[in-house]
Design a protein around this motif. Structure first.
Motif, short mmCIF file in Angstrom:
data_model
loop_
_atom_site.label_atom_id
_atom_site.label_comp_id
_atom_site.label_asym_id
_atom_site.label_seq_id
_atom_site.Cartn_x
_atom_site.Cartn_y
_atom_site.Cartn_z
N GLY B 99 38.48 43.46 86.45
CA GLY B 99 38.63 42.18 85.77
C GLY B 99 39.90 42.10 84.94
N ALA B 100 40.27 43.21 84.32
CA ALA B 100 41.51 43.22 83.53
C ALA B 100 42.70 42.91 84.43
N SER B 101 42.73 43.53 85.61
CA SER B 101 43.83 43.29 86.54
C SER B 101 43.84 41.85 87.04
N MET B 102 42.65 41.35 87.34
CA MET B 102 42.55 39.97 87.84
C MET B 102 43.01 38.99 86.77
N PHE B 103 42.64 39.28 85.53
CA PHE B 103 43.07 38.48 84.38
C PHE B 103 44.60 38.39 84.36
N PHE B 104 45.24 39.52 84.58
CA PHE B 104 46.71 39.53 84.53
C PHE B 104 47.33 38.86 85.76
N ILE B 105 46.72 39.05 86.94
CA ILE B 105 47.25 38.34 88.11
C ILE B 105 47.22 36.84 87.82
N ALA B 106 46.08 36.38 87.29
CA ALA B 106 45.93 34.95 87.01
C ALA B 106 46.90 34.49 85.93
N VAL B 107 47.07 35.31 84.89
CA VAL B 107 47.93 34.87 83.79
C VAL B 107 49.39 34.83 84.23
N TYR B 108 49.80 35.75 85.11
CA TYR B 108 51.18 35.73 85.58
C TYR B 108 51.43 34.49 86.45
N ILE B 109 50.47 34.15 87.30
CA ILE B 109 50.62 32.94 88.10
C ILE B 109 50.70 31.71 87.18
N HIS B 110 49.84 31.71 86.17
CA HIS B 110 49.77 30.61 85.20
C HIS B 110 51.11 30.46 84.47
N ILE B 111 51.69 31.57 84.06
CA ILE B 111 52.97 31.55 83.33
C ILE B 111 54.09 31.06 84.25
N PHE B 112 54.14 31.59 85.46
CA PHE B 112 55.21 31.18 86.38
C PHE B 112 55.04 29.71 86.78
N ARG B 113 53.81 29.25 86.89
CA ARG B 113 53.59 27.83 87.16
C ARG B 113 54.18 26.99 86.03
N GLY B 114 53.94 27.42 84.79
CA GLY B 114 54.49 26.70 83.65
C GLY B 114 56.00 26.69 83.67
N LEU B 115 56.59 27.82 84.08
CA LEU B 115 58.05 27.90 84.13
C LEU B 115 58.62 27.02 85.24
N TYR B 116 57.91 26.93 86.36
CA TYR B 116 58.42 26.15 87.49
C TYR B 116 58.37 24.65 87.19
N TYR B 117 57.27 24.21 86.62
CA TYR B 117 57.11 22.77 86.42
C TYR B 117 57.50 22.32 85.01
N GLY B 118 58.11 23.21 84.24
CA GLY B 118 58.59 22.82 82.91
C GLY B 118 57.47 22.43 81.96
N SER B 119 56.34 23.13 82.06
CA SER B 119 55.19 22.76 81.23
C SER B 119 55.39 23.08 79.75
N TYR B 120 56.50 23.73 79.42
CA TYR B 120 56.75 24.12 78.03
C TYR B 120 57.54 23.06 77.27
N LYS B 121 58.03 22.05 78.00
CA LYS B 121 58.91 21.09 77.32
C LYS B 121 58.13 20.09 76.48
N ALA B 122 58.83 19.47 75.54
CA ALA B 122 58.21 18.51 74.64
C ALA B 122 57.33 17.54 75.42
N PRO B 123 56.16 17.22 74.95
CA PRO B 123 55.58 17.61 73.66
C PRO B 123 54.66 18.83 73.75
N ARG B 124 54.97 19.80 74.62
CA ARG B 124 54.03 20.90 74.84
C ARG B 124 54.54 22.23 74.29
N GLU B 125 55.46 22.20 73.33
CA GLU B 125 56.02 23.46 72.82
C GLU B 125 54.96 24.34 72.17
N VAL B 126 54.12 23.73 71.33
CA VAL B 126 53.11 24.53 70.61
C VAL B 126 52.10 25.09 71.61
N LEU B 127 51.74 24.27 72.57
CA LEU B 127 50.84 24.71 73.64
C LEU B 127 51.41 25.96 74.32
#
Lengths: 288, 425
Positions: B99-127
């Motif tokens: 489960g720990a490994s699966m958690f990280f596989i999912a979190v890495y996909i989640h992070i790269f998805r955010g980076l690809y679609y610009g999910s960090y840009k205003a108004p989502r900085e705090v998020l």
């Protein structure tokens, strides 16, 4: 573009799941290529072969147990389903004549005493502690074998670019028998040392052992192996059987795990399919 | 995004309750009729998958803690007892470790998805920043969890990583040593260290849970990003979370569980290290000390830098730099879909991260070090140079007029999508 993105992310996931998971090198001193064997307990439908575990136990008892303990395995485990499944009476008799006694106590007089093992007792080794073992073994410590099949693994020895593919293949086929492969290679790996190798005192040459110098003298040999009850036997068969037995000792729940596993997977695949159909219908009227 | 719950209490009791503690109204508004962009793809199911992972880790972890003994003498034995003697202990233990490994596989996909679609840009900085904090706490939790079986790799992993803090001696002599001894609770890694790691490993998931609540709260204030990166402008851009997003999340979660179960039942030890089935022994150093796979990219960065202190700083900076991403990226377009150049650099970052993971598992010698340095250089350059510069020089492709326009044939952007919208079911 969406397609490219999808395939791109799939490829990235595959690489992430593959490349990053590199099982690290276990062995110091050179890469030793270990041949993979066919095991009854390998892969998706694998289960232990009861007869093989019984033969493997005989090798352990007749050869290995002279030096190596099996302290995480209890006598009762030999009776339980998924293992060698000896009759309970036979295991009781085995415990009765087991040479290594259990230290128990203190008794009513406050003294520790030795007694015969019972079904619930562990199969302890010949030595009372590591120091006694080292003293008797030229300074080398014979490890307890309860987990040896999980504590050893084979190392990838191919080219770097083929490594991710090799990992993906192992993931797809559920390859977890590296420990048994290594043990088989070790037990059949005793040879005359090549001319350019100088062995230290009391050491033996072994093709599979990291560094090739092993303190354990060859436990089995081409002309010195254990004969089974039916009179057959060979070095190869002995090594195979005891490796399987040790794989069971390290993972006694394998049979239960693998037989529950495919039911769980079946449930998940069917449910995913149903959910997908449901999702399709829910979204049918919504372009997205 | 302003959104009022359409909750209507159905019974007298529900009405009575709603006047006093409108929790059902809150949940209904946030998780039933909450507007989600209609064009979300399966990469957006990872939020739900990660929530599942966290809850699953907490549940299996609590049951494991009922059988585990956090002492240097009994830890390894108690894990073996769980595997061998506890009913379905082997399943619990495999589930938690995999489960720990699966958690990280999912979190890495989640992070790269955010980076690809610009999910960090205003108004989502705090998020986004809350996400980085979650990632950091996850890593700390996983690191301490890996110590608990008290195998060889547990022990030596803890020794190597805690020792990193001693590099602070290069800044102020003595401080590094003091911190390391404070972490250990002694002069070496011992049962005392194991005890405190267990206490923290039990505590941190609940801290994580709290921050996840904030993360979801922040998400529901700004609303979800989507593959176009456009905001929801009209009602036709969105569909209610239930049943639409929920149905898709369920498919994503169950598909993910197939992978999860495959590892739990058929490859329970593939993601771990054989040496961790040898009980911890302070007198025997394994020939090769390697962290868990999910730390390998950072481990490679650590070893890529020739100085110990420099390596430690680089390793922590590799995570810290993520906090500044919302301001480092100067492009006004969120989604890489409409950024012809950034798209390529994004995949270069993915390749660098995966390669660093590969190199982190290799011995720190020869070509491995050279490549680690090249990819480490790109990792930082991506955030510190590519992101700021690209936003200024790149010409984005034409954006659709709206989310609806992007998914409707013809893409006219007129609210013809409204007819297809489901709000009147």
């Amino acid at each position: 573009m969406m397609r490219a993105m999808k395939y791109g992310s799939l490829a990235a996931l595959a690489l992430l799941a593959g490349a990053a998971l590199a099982p690290a090198a276990n062995a110091a001193g050179g890469h030793v290529h270990i041949e993979r064997q066919t095991w009854s307990f390998g892969g998706f439908t694998g289960q232990f072969d009861t007869a093989q575990l019984q033969r493997g136990f005989q090798i352990y008892k007749d050869v290995c147990s002279a030096c190596h303990g099996l302290k995480r395995v209890r006598f009762r485990n030999l009776v339980e389903p998924g293992g060698p499944e000896f009759p309970e009476e036979a295991v009781k008799a085995l415990a009765h004549e087991w040479p290594n006694k259990i230290v128990d106590g203190p008794n009513d007089e406050g003294k520790m005493f030795e007694r015969e093992p019972k079904l619930f007792d562990p199969m302890i080794g010949a030595f009372k502690n590591d120091n006694e073992a080292r003293a008797a073994q030229n300074g080398a410590l014979p490890p307890d074998l309860s987990l040896i099949a999980k504590a050893r693994n084979v190392e990838y020895t191919g080219t770097w670019w083929a490594h991710p593919f090799s990992m993906l293949r192992d993931i797809a086929t559920g390859y977890q028998e590296g420990g048994a492969d290594y043990l088989y290679a070790l037990l059949t790996g005793y040879h005359e040392a090549p001319a350019d190798v100088k062995l230290s005192d009391g050491m033996s040459y072994n093709a599979a052992f990291p560094g090739h110098q092993i303190a354990m003298p060859a436990p089995l040999a081409k002309d010195n192996f254990v004969k089974y009850q039916d009179g057959t036997g060979s070095l190869d068969q002995n090594a195979r059987d005891v490796s399987a037995f040790l794989a069971w000792a390290a993972d006694p729940s394998l049979n239960a795990r693998k037989s529950l596993g495919w039911l769980v997977l079946l449930y998940l695949v069917v449910t995913t399919g149903l959910l997908y159909v449901g999702k399709k219908r829910i979204w049918a009227s919504i372009p997205h | 995004m302003e959104h009022t719950s359409s909750y209507e209490p159905k019974s007298a009791f529900a009405k009575w309750w709603d006047d006093r503690l409108p929790v059902a109204r809150l949940m209904h508004g946030q998780f039933v009729d909450f507007p989600t962009p209609r064009n979300l793809n399966y990469l957006w199911t990872f939020g739900g998958i990660l929530t599942f992972c966290l809850v699953a880790q907490i549940v299996t972890g609590i049951v494991l803690a009922m059988h585990y003994q956090p002492s240097a003498h009994e830890a390894f034995n108690s894990v073996e007892a769980i595997r061998r003697d506890v009913n379905f202990g082997w399943l619990l233990r495999n589930f938690h470790a995999v489960g720990a490994s699966m958690f990280f596989i999912a979190v890495y996909i989640h992070i790269f998805r955010g980076l690809y679609y610009g999910s960090y840009k205003a108004p989502r900085e705090v998020l986004w920043i809350l996400g980085v904090i979650i990632f950091l706490i996850m890593m700390a939790t996983a690191f301490m969890g890996y110590a608990l079986p008290w195998g060889q790799m547990s022990f030596w992993g803890v020794t190597v990583i805690t020792n990193l803090f001693s590099s602070l001696n290069e800044i102020i002599p003595g401080v590094g040593t003091a911190i390391v001894e404070w972490l250990w609770g002694g002069y070496s890694v011992s049962g005392t260290t194991l005890n405190r790691f267990f206490a923290l490993h039990y505590l941190l998931p609940f801290v994580l849970f709290g921050i996840v609540v904030l993360h979801i709260w922040a998400l529901h204030v700004a609303g979800q990003n989507n593959p176009t990166g456009l905001d929801i402008k009209t009602k036709s851009d969105a569909v209610p979370m239930f049943p639409f997003a929920v149905a898709k999340d369920a498919v994503g979660l169950f598909a993910f569980l197939i992978l999860f179960a495959w590892f739990v039942f058929y490859l329970p030890d593939y993601l771990g290290h054989a040496d961790n089935y040898i009980e911890a022994n302070p007198l025997v150093t394994p020939p090769h000390i390697v962290p868990e796979w999910y730390f390998l990219p950072f481990y490679a960065i650590l070893r890529a830098i020739p100085s110990k202190l420099g390596g430690v700083i680089a390793m922590f900076s590799a995570i810290a730099v993520l906090i500044f991403v919302p301001w480092l990226d100067t492009s006004r377009v969120r989604s890489a879909k409409y950024r012809p150049l950034y798209k390529w650099f994004f995949w270069l970052l993915v390749i660098s991260a995966v390669s660093l993971g590969y190199l982190g598992a290799k011995p720190a010698e020869g070509a491995y070090v050279t490549w680690s340095r090249i990819f480490t250089a790109y990792y930082f350059a991506h955030f510190l140079i590519v992101m700021p510069v690209l936003g200024l020089i790149e010409t984005p492709t034409k954006l659709p007029k709206s989310i609806s326009a992007s998914v409707l044939r013809g893409g006219s952007g007129t609210p013809e999508g409204a007819a297809a919208a489901p709000e009147t079911r």
